[in-house]
Scaffold this motif. Structure first.
Motif, PDB file in Angstrom:
ATOM      1  N   MET A   1       0.822  -1.189   0.000  1.00  0.00           N
ATOM      2  CA  MET A   1       0.000   0.000   0.000  1.00  0.00           C
ATOM      3  C   MET A   1       0.870   1.259   0.000  1.00  0.00           C
ATOM      4  N   SER A   2       1.920   1.235   0.821  1.00  0.00           N
ATOM      5  CA  SER A   2       2.740   2.439   0.931  1.00  0.00           C
ATOM      6  C   SER A   2       3.512   2.725  -0.353  1.00  0.00           C
ATOM      7  N   TRP A   3       3.847   1.689  -1.118  1.00  0.00           N
ATOM      8  CA  TRP A   3       4.578   1.944  -2.362  1.00  0.00           C
ATOM      9  C   TRP A   3       3.683   2.592  -3.399  1.00  0.00           C
ATOM     10  N   ILE A   4       2.386   2.309  -3.377  1.00  0.00           N
ATOM     11  CA  ILE A   4       1.452   2.964  -4.303  1.00  0.00           C
ATOM     12  C   ILE A   4       1.391   4.450  -4.003  1.00  0.00           C
ATOM     13  N   ILE A   5       1.315   4.784  -2.728  1.00  0.00           N
ATOM     14  CA  ILE A   5       1.263   6.194  -2.328  1.00  0.00           C
ATOM     15  C   ILE A   5       2.581   6.885  -2.664  1.00  0.00           C
ATOM     16  N   ALA A   6       3.704   6.203  -2.439  1.00  0.00           N
ATOM     17  CA  ALA A   6       5.011   6.793  -2.753  1.00  0.00           C
ATOM     18  C   ALA A   6       5.160   7.045  -4.248  1.00  0.00           C
ATOM     19  N   VAL A   7       4.708   6.107  -5.080  1.00  0.00           N
ATOM     20  CA  VAL A   7       4.786   6.288  -6.537  1.00  0.00           C
ATOM     21  C   VAL A   7       3.897   7.443  -6.979  1.00  0.00           C
ATOM     22  N   GLY A  64     -10.940  -0.896   4.346  1.00  0.00           N
ATOM     23  CA  GLY A  64     -10.267  -1.432   5.516  1.00  0.00           C
ATOM     24  C   GLY A  64      -8.819  -1.790   5.286  1.00  0.00           C
ATOM     25  N   TRP A  65      -8.261  -1.382   4.165  1.00  0.00           N
ATOM     26  CA  TRP A  65      -6.860  -1.675   3.868  1.00  0.00           C
ATOM     27  C   TRP A  65      -5.922  -0.850   4.728  1.00  0.00           C
ATOM     28  N   ILE A  66      -6.361   0.351   5.118  1.00  0.00           N
ATOM     29  CA  ILE A  66      -5.583   1.204   6.003  1.00  0.00           C
ATOM     30  C   ILE A  66      -6.475   1.609   7.170  1.00  0.00           C
TER      31      ILE A  66
END
Length: 75
Positions: A1-7, A64-66
């Motif tokens: 999930m965090s890599w999607i936000i970082a990209v 509910g993923w985050i």
């Protein structure tokens, strides 16, 4: 999930940098207004990416993923 936000954040910064370059190169041997149109497109892409990221974060929270982790009550 965090890599999607970082990209997505890197894409937003890249669009902002591209718009800045088009603004700096304004009027250097190009047709009148051509760099303005490219700068406007880059800024529109930045806004679209920002809105898409915001909607994705809302969707991820809804699914509910985050989850929020905030400060515990009483501290």
């Amino acid at each position: 999930m965090s890599w999607i936000i970082a990209v997505a954040l890197l894409g937003i910064l890249a669009a902002l940098a591209t718009a800045g370059l088009f603004m700096l190169r304004r009027g250097r041997g190009e047709g009148p207004g051509s760099s303005d149109k490219r700068m406007a497109r880059a800024l529109a892409a930045r806004v679209a990416l920002s809105v898409a990221l915001f909607l994705f974060i809302l969707f991820a929270y809804w699914m509910g993923w985050i989850t929020p982790t905030g400060v515990p009550v009483g501290r």
